[in-house]
Design a protein around this motif. Structure first.
Motif, PDB file in Angstrom:
ATOM      1  N   THR A 171       0.836  -1.202   0.000  1.00 40.31           N
ATOM      2  CA  THR A 171       0.000   0.000   0.000  1.00 40.31           C
ATOM      3  C   THR A 171       0.874   1.257   0.000  1.00 40.31           C
ATOM      4  OG1 THR A 171      -0.105   0.338   2.411  1.00 40.31           O
ATOM      5  CG2 THR A 171      -1.613  -1.298   1.447  1.00 40.31           C
ATOM      6  N   HIS A 172       0.174   2.414   0.035  1.00 45.38           N
ATOM      7  CA  HIS A 172       0.860   3.703   0.157  1.00 45.38           C
ATOM      8  C   HIS A 172       0.574   4.338   1.509  1.00 45.38           C
ATOM      9  CE1 HIS A 172       1.906   3.494  -4.081  1.00 45.38           C
ATOM     10  NE2 HIS A 172       0.639   3.240  -4.369  1.00 45.38           N
ATOM     11  N   VAL A 173       0.190   3.535   2.483  1.00 47.57           N
ATOM     12  CA  VAL A 173      -0.134   4.057   3.812  1.00 47.57           C
ATOM     13  C   VAL A 173       1.129   4.606   4.467  1.00 47.57           C
ATOM     14  CG1 VAL A 173      -0.961   3.467   6.112  1.00 47.57           C
ATOM     15  CG2 VAL A 173      -2.076   2.496   4.095  1.00 47.57           C
ATOM     16  N   LYS A 174       1.070   5.896   4.848  1.00 42.97           N
ATOM     17  CA  LYS A 174       2.222   6.553   5.478  1.00 42.97           C
ATOM     18  C   LYS A 174       2.080   6.645   6.999  1.00 42.97           C
ATOM     19  CE  LYS A 174       4.600   7.780   1.765  1.00 42.97           C
ATOM     20  NZ  LYS A 174       3.837   7.014   0.770  1.00 42.97           N
ATOM     21  N   GLU A 175       0.821   6.597   7.505  1.00 46.11           N
ATOM     22  CA  GLU A 175       0.604   6.744   8.945  1.00 46.11           C
ATOM     23  C   GLU A 175      -0.269   5.605   9.465  1.00 46.11           C
ATOM     24  OE1 GLU A 175      -0.390  10.777  10.380  1.00 46.11           O
ATOM     25  OE2 GLU A 175      -0.341  11.377   8.272  1.00 46.11           O
ATOM     26  N   LEU A 176       0.118   5.032  10.592  1.00 46.12           N
ATOM     27  CA  LEU A 176      -0.638   3.974  11.243  1.00 46.12           C
ATOM     28  C   LEU A 176      -0.794   4.342  12.712  1.00 46.12           C
ATOM     29  CD1 LEU A 176      -1.974   1.170  11.211  1.00 46.12           C
ATOM     30  CD2 LEU A 176       0.302   0.180  11.608  1.00 46.12           C
ATOM     31  N   ALA A 177      -2.037   4.377  13.202  1.00 45.30           N
ATOM     32  CA  ALA A 177      -2.303   4.796  14.579  1.00 45.30           C
ATOM     33  C   ALA A 177      -3.191   3.781  15.280  1.00 45.30           C
ATOM     34  CB  ALA A 177      -2.968   6.178  14.590  1.00 45.30           C
ATOM     35  N   PHE A 178      -2.886   3.536  16.556  1.00 40.50           N
ATOM     36  CA  PHE A 178      -3.693   2.665  17.407  1.00 40.50           C
ATOM     37  C   PHE A 178      -4.188   3.487  18.596  1.00 40.50           C
ATOM     38  CE2 PHE A 178      -0.668  -0.089  15.241  1.00 40.50           C
ATOM     39  CZ  PHE A 178      -1.470  -1.131  14.793  1.00 40.50           C
ATOM     40  N   GLU A 179      -5.507   3.452  18.831  1.00 37.89           N
ATOM     41  CA  GLU A 179      -6.102   4.222  19.922  1.00 37.89           C
ATOM     42  C   GLU A 179      -6.958   3.315  20.795  1.00 37.89           C
ATOM     43  OE1 GLU A 179      -8.356   7.412  18.254  1.00 37.89           O
ATOM     44  OE2 GLU A 179      -6.652   8.286  17.159  1.00 37.89           O
ATOM     45  N   SER A 180      -6.733   3.394  22.108  1.00 40.85           N
ATOM     46  CA  SER A 180      -7.530   2.625  23.077  1.00 40.85           C
ATOM     47  C   SER A 180      -7.588   1.151  22.714  1.00 40.85           C
ATOM     48  CB  SER A 180      -8.950   3.216  23.168  1.00 40.85           C
ATOM     49  OG  SER A 180      -8.917   4.570  23.548  1.00 40.85           O
ATOM     50  N   CYS A 181      -6.445   0.580  22.424  1.00 43.58           N
ATOM     51  CA  CYS A 181      -6.349  -0.836  22.068  1.00 43.58           C
ATOM     52  C   CYS A 181      -5.658  -1.619  23.189  1.00 43.58           C
ATOM     53  CB  CYS A 181      -5.543  -1.018  20.779  1.00 43.58           C
ATOM     54  SG  CYS A 181      -6.362  -0.397  19.296  1.00 43.58           S
ATOM     55  N   ILE A 182      -5.956  -2.901  23.233  1.00 40.43           N
ATOM     56  CA  ILE A 182      -5.263  -3.821  24.133  1.00 40.43           C
ATOM     57  C   ILE A 182      -4.514  -4.829  23.270  1.00 40.43           C
ATOM     58  CG2 ILE A 182      -5.512  -5.574  25.917  1.00 40.43           C
ATOM     59  CD1 ILE A 182      -8.059  -4.186  26.822  1.00 40.43           C
ATOM     60  N   PHE A 183      -3.201  -4.839  23.397  1.00 41.55           N
ATOM     61  CA  PHE A 183      -2.386  -5.797  22.660  1.00 41.55           C
ATOM     62  C   PHE A 183      -2.197  -7.025  23.548  1.00 41.55           C
ATOM     63  CE2 PHE A 183      -1.369  -1.754  20.747  1.00 41.55           C
ATOM     64  CZ  PHE A 183      -1.408  -2.052  19.395  1.00 41.55           C
ATOM     65  N   GLN A 184      -2.570  -8.157  23.012  1.00 38.13           N
ATOM     66  CA  GLN A 184      -2.624  -9.380  23.815  1.00 38.13           C
ATOM     67  C   GLN A 184      -1.619 -10.407  23.308  1.00 38.13           C
ATOM     68  OE1 GLN A 184      -6.114 -12.023  23.442  1.00 38.13           O
ATOM     69  NE2 GLN A 184      -6.426 -11.706  25.640  1.00 38.13           N
TER      70      GLN A 184
ATOM     71  N   ASN B 117      -3.233   5.578  24.538  1.00 37.70           N
ATOM     72  CA  ASN B 117      -4.066   4.852  25.499  1.00 37.70           C
ATOM     73  C   ASN B 117      -4.132   3.367  25.149  1.00 37.70           C
ATOM     74  OD1 ASN B 117      -5.812   4.467  27.711  1.00 37.70           O
ATOM     75  ND2 ASN B 117      -7.636   4.784  26.443  1.00 37.70           N
ATOM     76  N   VAL B 118      -2.968   2.765  25.004  1.00 33.10           N
ATOM     77  CA  VAL B 118      -2.908   1.339  24.688  1.00 33.10           C
ATOM     78  C   VAL B 118      -2.362   0.572  25.889  1.00 33.10           C
ATOM     79  CG1 VAL B 118      -2.587   1.787  22.234  1.00 33.10           C
ATOM     80  CG2 VAL B 118      -0.584   1.412  23.695  1.00 33.10           C
ATOM     81  N   THR B 119      -2.722  -0.700  25.955  1.00 31.72           N
ATOM     82  CA  THR B 119      -2.244  -1.597  27.011  1.00 31.72           C
ATOM     83  C   THR B 119      -1.506  -2.750  26.360  1.00 31.72           C
ATOM     84  OG1 THR B 119      -4.136  -1.042  28.417  1.00 31.72           O
ATOM     85  CG2 THR B 119      -2.932  -3.052  28.953  1.00 31.72           C
ATOM     86  N   SER B 120      -0.311  -3.016  26.855  1.00 33.88           N
ATOM     87  CA  SER B 120       0.475  -4.127  26.306  1.00 33.88           C
ATOM     88  C   SER B 120       1.448  -4.605  27.369  1.00 33.88           C
ATOM     89  CB  SER B 120       1.237  -3.681  25.055  1.00 33.88           C
ATOM     90  OG  SER B 120       2.247  -2.752  25.393  1.00 33.88           O
ATOM     91  N   ALA B 121       2.141  -5.682  27.078  1.00 27.74           N
ATOM     92  CA  ALA B 121       3.195  -6.161  27.969  1.00 27.74           C
ATOM     93  C   ALA B 121       4.312  -5.123  28.002  1.00 27.74           C
ATOM     94  CB  ALA B 121       3.718  -7.504  27.476  1.00 27.74           C
ATOM     95  N   PRO B 122       5.108  -5.067  29.068  1.00 30.37           N
ATOM     96  CA  PRO B 122       6.222  -4.114  29.137  1.00 30.37           C
ATOM     97  C   PRO B 122       7.151  -4.250  27.941  1.00 30.37           C
ATOM     98  CG  PRO B 122       5.885  -5.177  31.265  1.00 30.37           C
ATOM     99  CD  PRO B 122       5.007  -5.888  30.289  1.00 30.37           C
ATOM    100  N   LEU B 123       7.742  -3.128  27.538  1.00 33.07           N
ATOM    101  CA  LEU B 123       8.633  -3.155  26.383  1.00 33.07           C
ATOM    102  C   LEU B 123       9.882  -3.982  26.644  1.00 33.07           C
ATOM    103  CD1 LEU B 123       8.370   0.578  25.259  1.00 33.07           C
ATOM    104  CD2 LEU B 123       7.385  -1.416  24.142  1.00 33.07           C
ATOM    105  N   THR B 124      10.315  -3.998  27.906  1.00 25.43           N
ATOM    106  CA  THR B 124      11.454  -4.842  28.253  1.00 25.43           C
ATOM    107  C   THR B 124      11.098  -6.302  27.996  1.00 25.43           C
ATOM    108  OG1 THR B 124      12.120  -3.275  29.969  1.00 25.43           O
ATOM    109  CG2 THR B 124      13.047  -5.493  30.089  1.00 25.43           C
ATOM    110  N   GLY B 125      11.924  -6.976  27.254  1.00 26.20           N
ATOM    111  CA  GLY B 125      11.640  -8.359  26.878  1.00 26.20           C
ATOM    112  C   GLY B 125      11.122  -8.488  25.470  1.00 26.20           C
ATOM    113  N   HIS B 126      10.786  -7.354  24.835  1.00 19.93           N
ATOM    114  CA  HIS B 126      10.300  -7.380  23.453  1.00 19.93           C
ATOM    115  C   HIS B 126      11.416  -7.101  22.451  1.00 19.93           C
ATOM    116  CE1 HIS B 126       6.238  -7.813  24.777  1.00 19.93           C
ATOM    117  NE2 HIS B 126       5.710  -7.482  23.621  1.00 19.93           N
ATOM    118  N   GLU B 127      12.658  -7.107  22.895  1.00 16.38           N
ATOM    119  CA  GLU B 127      13.767  -6.800  21.997  1.00 16.38           C
ATOM    120  C   GLU B 127      13.810  -7.690  20.756  1.00 16.38           C
ATOM    121  OE1 GLU B 127      14.950  -5.199  26.006  1.00 16.38           O
ATOM    122  OE2 GLU B 127      13.946  -6.984  25.232  1.00 16.38           O
ATOM    123  N   PRO B 128      13.522  -9.022  20.841  1.00 16.81           N
ATOM    124  CA  PRO B 128      13.528  -9.840  19.614  1.00 16.81           C
ATOM    125  C   PRO B 128      12.537  -9.356  18.560  1.00 16.81           C
ATOM    126  CG  PRO B 128      13.615 -11.236  21.553  1.00 16.81           C
ATOM    127  CD  PRO B 128      13.349  -9.853  22.052  1.00 16.81           C
ATOM    128  N   ALA B 129      11.351  -8.923  18.998  1.00 17.95           N
ATOM    129  CA  ALA B 129      10.361  -8.416  18.046  1.00 17.95           C
ATOM    130  C   ALA B 129      10.880  -7.167  17.359  1.00 17.95           C
ATOM    131  CB  ALA B 129       9.049  -8.124  18.767  1.00 17.95           C
TER     132      ALA B 129
END
Length: 437
Positions: free
Chosen positions: A110-123, A145-157
């Motif tokens: 695609t030609h999508v230049k911007e991607l935004a997540f609002e009030s989401c829960i990443f599971q 306003n998103v909820t997810s696991a701590p960034l620490t530990g996500h280095e492989p991703a």
């Protein structure tokens, strides 16, 4: 077909047609919003074809997590490439990371230049290996306003996403309870110019690890307002390794100045926002080459600093009783002093302020003596007395003018300089008397 329909087809998910209309297209703004996206309502999404911004709000995305994903057919990728959508917003959904990891690579078509997540829960945790070496056109990414696991530990991703994230230019993670940012993650964002971490839980000890050596090497704008920062010195130490930093926003933190601080701010820093930081004195040192300094909404009683490159100074909503010496800022063109405790402008101050392009001194307790009212009226006549004139300039004293607009106070020569009129008249009469004798 829209991006969402094509993604669902690529996932092999069922798409129902004509069973409800939950997408609404604003032709004027080229904006399309779809509510409660599901297989029953997705048929109406075709309305979003002419949109440049598409927003998906709510839905049962998580129930598709078990569906297998196949490669997109060439006809689908060609259609994706023909879409004009520039920005996609996804909000109010529970989003399994494994599903996000599977579909993110489809944006490369695609030609999508911007991607935004609002009030989401990443599971959960996704397998991001499919993104190894993958480029995406997305240059701006935001999470609010998103909820997810701590960034620490996500280095492989982040490592698997490194090829794309290394080209990202703007990143915002706001109101998401972020309290730390691992050093290794910052080193992935090699081209990032703007980073917004406002409304989070970052403390003084969070900054040095986040902005370690080699992290965010191209960063120019950093927003840290509304966090838990308290030490001016610690913040300075935390960002001193950002060589290209130009804009720094520390507003709405409760900062304490350390008079013994010897930290050196990045020499590139030009715009500094210290508004609403509970300061009762000007902190030192300040960045030496500032062009814009905002210390509004604090408790400053005096400002005695010298910055030769400063162009704009905002000191409104403080406790100043006098105008700072303009001679300390030879390049200044804008000065805002609204809502302070200034009662009068001296003749020299009026003369100097008259050379600026934008001056604001509204809502101060003005003494409307001849010099007080006259000075403001003279300054207004230059055309550079900006916002608030004349309505927000009112007399506080003397009693006979209390509440009057300053602009309406009479400052005629006969009233204010009676001696200069009477003395020559007396001399003239005396000379006439001598001549007559």
């Amino acid at each position: 077909m829209s991006v969402a329909v094509l993604l669902l087809l690529g996932l092999g998910l069922p798409v129902a047609e004509g069973r409800g209309n939950r997408c609404f297209f604003n032709r004027t703004q080229e904006y399309c919003v779809c509510y409660n996206l599901s297989e029953e309502t997705i048929g109406s999404i075709i309305q979003c074809l002419p949109a440049t911004v598409v927003k998906f709000w709510g839905g049962d995305v998580e129930k598709y997590v078990a569906f297998p994903i196949g490669e997109l057919a060439s006809s689908v990728t060609d259609t994706l490439g023909s879409l004009i959508v520039q920005k996609i917003i996804i909000g109010n959904v529970l989003l399994p990371e494994v599903l996000l990891a599977r579909v993110l690579r489809f944006f490369s078509y695609t030609h999508v230049k911007e991607l935004a997540f609002e009030s989401c829960i990443f599971q959960g945790t996704g397998n991001w290996s499919d993104m190894d070496g993958q480029n995406l056109p997305i240059l701006s990414l935001s999470f609010h306003n998103v909820t997810s696991a701590p960034l620490t530990g996500h280095e492989p991703a982040f490592s698997s996403l490194g090829t794309w994230l290394g080209t990202l230019e703007e990143l915002a993670v706001t109101s998401s309870r972020v309290s730390s940012l691992p050093c290794a993650i910052g080193r992935v964002f090699r081209a990032l110019r703007s980073l917004n971490l406002a409304h989070n839980s970052l403390g003084d000890g969070s900054l040095s690890p986040a902005f370690c050596q080699g992290a965010f090497p191209q960063l120019q704008e950093l927003s840290l307002h509304h966090n838990n920062l308290s030490s001016y010195h610690s913040v300075c130490e935390g960002v001193e390794l950002l060589p290209g930093l130009r804009h720094l926003d520390l507003s709405h933190n409760k900062l304490m100045a350390d008079p013994s601080s010897s930290c050196r701010w990045p020499a590139s820093l030009q715009h500094f926002n210290l508004s609403n930081t509970d300061l009762d004195e000007v902190p030192t040192p300040l960045p030496p080459d500032l062009e814009v300094l905002d210390m509004s909404h604090n408790h400053l009683h005096a400002v005695d600093i010298s910055l030769s490159s400063l162009k704009k100074l905002f000191l409104n909503q403080n406790l100043l009783q006098a105008v700072p010496s303009i001679r300390n800022y030879p390049m200044l063109d804008t000065l805002h002093l609204d809502n302070n405790s200034i009662s009068e402008l001296s003749r020299d101050e009026v003369k100097l302020l008259g050379h600026l392009q934008d001056v604001a001194v509204a809502d101060n307790p003005f003494s409307c003596s001849c010099s007080g009212a006259g000075g403001l009226q003279t300054l207004a006549a230059t055309g550079h007395l900006g916002q608030g004139w004349p309505g927000d300039y009112r007399c506080h004293s003397p009693a006979q003018y209390q509440g009057w607009p300053v602009a309406q106070v009479p400052v005629s020569v006969l009233r204010c300089h009676l001696a200069t009129v009477v003395a020559p008249l007396c001399v003239a009469l005396a000379l006439l008397g001598v001549a007559g004798a």
